[in-house]
Design an enzyme around this catalytic site. Structure first.
Site, PDB file in Angstrom:
ATOM      1  N   ARG A   1      38.071  46.712  45.433  1.00 39.88           N
ATOM      2  CA  ARG A   1      39.429  46.333  45.826  1.00 39.88           C
ATOM      3  C   ARG A   1      40.427  47.360  45.318  1.00 39.88           C
ATOM      4  NH1 ARG A   1      39.269  39.699  45.154  1.00 39.88           N
ATOM      5  NH2 ARG A   1      37.298  39.481  46.290  1.00 39.88           N
TER       6      ARG A   1
ATOM      7  N   ARG B   1      40.976  42.603  36.070  1.00 38.31           N
ATOM      8  CA  ARG B   1      41.325  43.051  37.417  1.00 38.31           C
ATOM      9  C   ARG B   1      40.929  44.522  37.545  1.00 38.31           C
ATOM     10  NH1 ARG B   1      44.990  40.877  41.068  1.00 38.31           N
ATOM     11  NH2 ARG B   1      45.780  39.475  39.481  1.00 38.31           N
TER      12      ARG B   1
ATOM     13  N   GLU C   1      42.104  32.345  36.961  1.00 34.20           N
ATOM     14  CA  GLU C   1      41.137  32.122  38.040  1.00 34.20           C
ATOM     15  C   GLU C   1      39.814  32.840  37.768  1.00 34.20           C
ATOM     16  OE1 GLU C   1      42.640  33.195  41.928  1.00 34.20           O
ATOM     17  OE2 GLU C   1      40.612  33.559  42.669  1.00 34.20           O
TER      18      GLU C   1
ATOM     19  N   SER D   1      36.737  30.799  43.275  1.00 32.46           N
ATOM     20  CA  SER D   1      37.576  30.298  44.343  1.00 32.46           C
ATOM     21  C   SER D   1      36.666  29.940  45.504  1.00 32.46           C
ATOM     22  CB  SER D   1      38.549  31.404  44.756  1.00 32.46           C
ATOM     23  OG  SER D   1      39.344  30.969  45.829  1.00 32.46           O
TER      24      SER D   1
ATOM     25  N   ARG E   1      34.720  38.447  35.179  1.00 30.92           N
ATOM     26  CA  ARG E   1      35.556  37.336  34.725  1.00 30.92           C
ATOM     27  C   ARG E   1      34.744  36.300  33.955  1.00 30.92           C
ATOM     28  NH1 ARG E   1      40.627  36.629  38.956  1.00 30.92           N
ATOM     29  NH2 ARG E   1      41.259  38.808  38.727  1.00 30.92           N
TER      30      ARG E   1
END
Length: 420
Positions: free
Chosen positions: A258, A273, A345, A348, A386
């Site tokens: 990403r 991130r 988070e 998801s 994460r």
RNA sequence: GGAGGGUUGGCAGAGCGGACGAUUGCACCGGUCUUGAAAACCGGCGUGCCUCACGGCACCGAGGGUUCGAAUCCCUCACCCUCCGCCA
């Protein structure tokens, strides 16, 4: 893409549903007018083509003496068809462009609200307490030489990391742990392609919407996936599935890439991130009547994965204002991170109903009726980086070592991490 | 990287400029026959779009072109197979 027939037949219902997402009536009106114009042109083009086809057919049957006259007459029809076809192509292009901007209809049960206004459905695990000031994951991992951010920055730049030693072993253990749980629930493990063509990105709805998030190769027309959802969903693109084969359940393990454009200055510390991470992703293709139940199933798997790691987290029902374009409903798992004293988070899962399937043309065979679009769902079984953050921060001890949750011990082969 | 061969309905496989959305076989669905089944026979059987409907249009890997007319001819691309080279 939304159901255009529903928009045609019951525009008020569509408008009301999308109003919850903050979409005004103008876009929908525009789309309806473009749809009407498109359909009118289709009828005109079809009629013109029918005329031309009939004329051509007569030439084949005609005798040599009348042939030339008929050919001349048919030539005129050719130009008329071509002109109408051009007009139709332009109308369809405009229609498709506007249609692509309309998000999915939210599930009636999805709560109202904007980002940050999610409804906490429940929490699980116990919130750890420390008799010392808890460290964040960077301190813990760097002290144990389980991550090297400095050298990653030298080699690749910001937002990259080397996972080393026990950091790397943690990945292998967590991945296999999560895949085993996914398999117990009927998901087939898959290592998917991470470079995909444009068609896969469009079919899954990441292009054109999320173009700024996607890495693209320079000399070949490939895109790097931001999640294996892309390659898993596109697996059944342009297929008509046998209802007996449904649901199709997969668990993809892949790196995810990403660009994180627009996230400058956000979560710059550590591995929360990053541009490249690994993830075990659940993906299901279901009968349209079964997707709500499947969504709950996927959420239950996620909870099983993290409660099995003795991680304290909350289950959040994401409000309509914070749904991605393709999702009708979304649940996040947010783990408490002592290093930030916040819930962040970690997973998801979304039910995209038929929105993604419509673009992908993923359908189901219906005997004695019209084939219908399947529903697609995706959810994170375990995002490695994460999960590592939550695990080491929640299970840290005063001396900087980390206790390994019972269920992970067989996969990791040790009870304590980072012991010197 | 080089040379050649291919891509047609769920599968196999014909068709190579005009009555082809496509012969045929298998599979599948319905019927006849049978106590039941098999076999045999008869009928049906791709997808999408437009239309209240009748019906029409599009699709033979994808895109473009030639032609009054293209599954069929030409160009570009993708993929598959075979051989050579390279390679984990």
């Amino acid at each position: 893409m939304i159901d255009l027939r529903l928009l045609r037949d019951d525009p008020d219902r569509v408008a009301a549903a999308l109003a919850r997402r903050g979409l005004g009536p103008d876009d929908l009106d525009r789309l309806r007018h473009l749809d009407e114009r498109r359909r009118a042109l289709i009828s005109e083009v079809d009629a013109a083509r029918a005329e031309q086809k009939a004329a051509s057919k007569r030439i084949g049957q005609a005798g040599p003496e009348e042939r030339q006259g008929l050919i001349d007459a048919a030539s005129e029809l050719k130009a008329k068809v071509a002109a109408l076809e051009d007009e139709l192509a332009a109308a369809e292009q405009e229609h498709a462009r506007v249609a692509a901007t309309i998000p999915n209809l939210p599930d009636p049960d999805a709560p109202d609200g904007e980002e940050g206004e999610g409804v906490v459905l429940r929490t699980f695990g116990t919130k750890p307490t420390f008799g010392f000031t808890p460290r964040d994951h960077v301190e813990l991992l760097e002290a144990a030489d389980a991550v090297d951010l400095q050298r990653a920055a030298k080699v690749s730049g910001a937002r990259f990391a080397y996972l080393k030693g026990e950091g790397a072993l943690l990945e292998f253990a967590l991945v296999r742990y999560a895949i085993d749980i996914a398999m117990e629930h009927g998901h087939t493990p898959v290592i998917p392609p991470v470079l995909v063509r444009e068609a896969a990105m469009y079919g899954t709805g990441f292009l054109p919407t999320d173009a700024q998030q996607i890495f693209t190769t320079r000399d070949d027309e490939f895109h790097l996936i931001g999640t294996s959802e892309v390659s898993l969903a596109a697996m059944h693109m342009d297929e008509v599935l046998d209802p007996d084969d449904l649901p199709l359940r997969y668990a993809g393990y892949s790196p995810c890439f990403r660009r994180e454009a627009g996230a400058h200055g956000k979560d710059t510390r550590g591995i929360l991130r990053v541009h490249q991470f690994e993830k075990v992703e659940l993906f299901s293709f279901t009968h349209p009547d079964a997707s709500r139940e499947e969504h709950e199933r996927i959420l239950a798997i996620e909870e099983e994965v993290f409660s099995g790691l003795d991680i304290h987290a909350q289950v959040v029902d994401i409000p309509v204002g914070d749904l991605g374009a393709s999702a009708a409903r979304k649940f996040d798992l947010e783990a408490w991170l002592p290093g930030q004293d916040a819930y962040r988070e970690i997973t998801s899962c979304s039910n995209t109903t038929d929105y993604q399937a419509r673009r992908l043309k993923a359908r189901m065979r219906v005997v004695g009726g019209d084939n219908v679009l399947v529903h697609t769902l995706n959810g994170t079984a375990l995002a490695v980086q994460r999960a590592i953050i939550a695990l080491v921060e929640q299970h840290q001890r005063a001396d900087g070592t980390v206790t390994v949750p019972d269920k992970l011990q067989p996969y990791l082969g040790r009870e304590i991490l980072f012991a010197r």
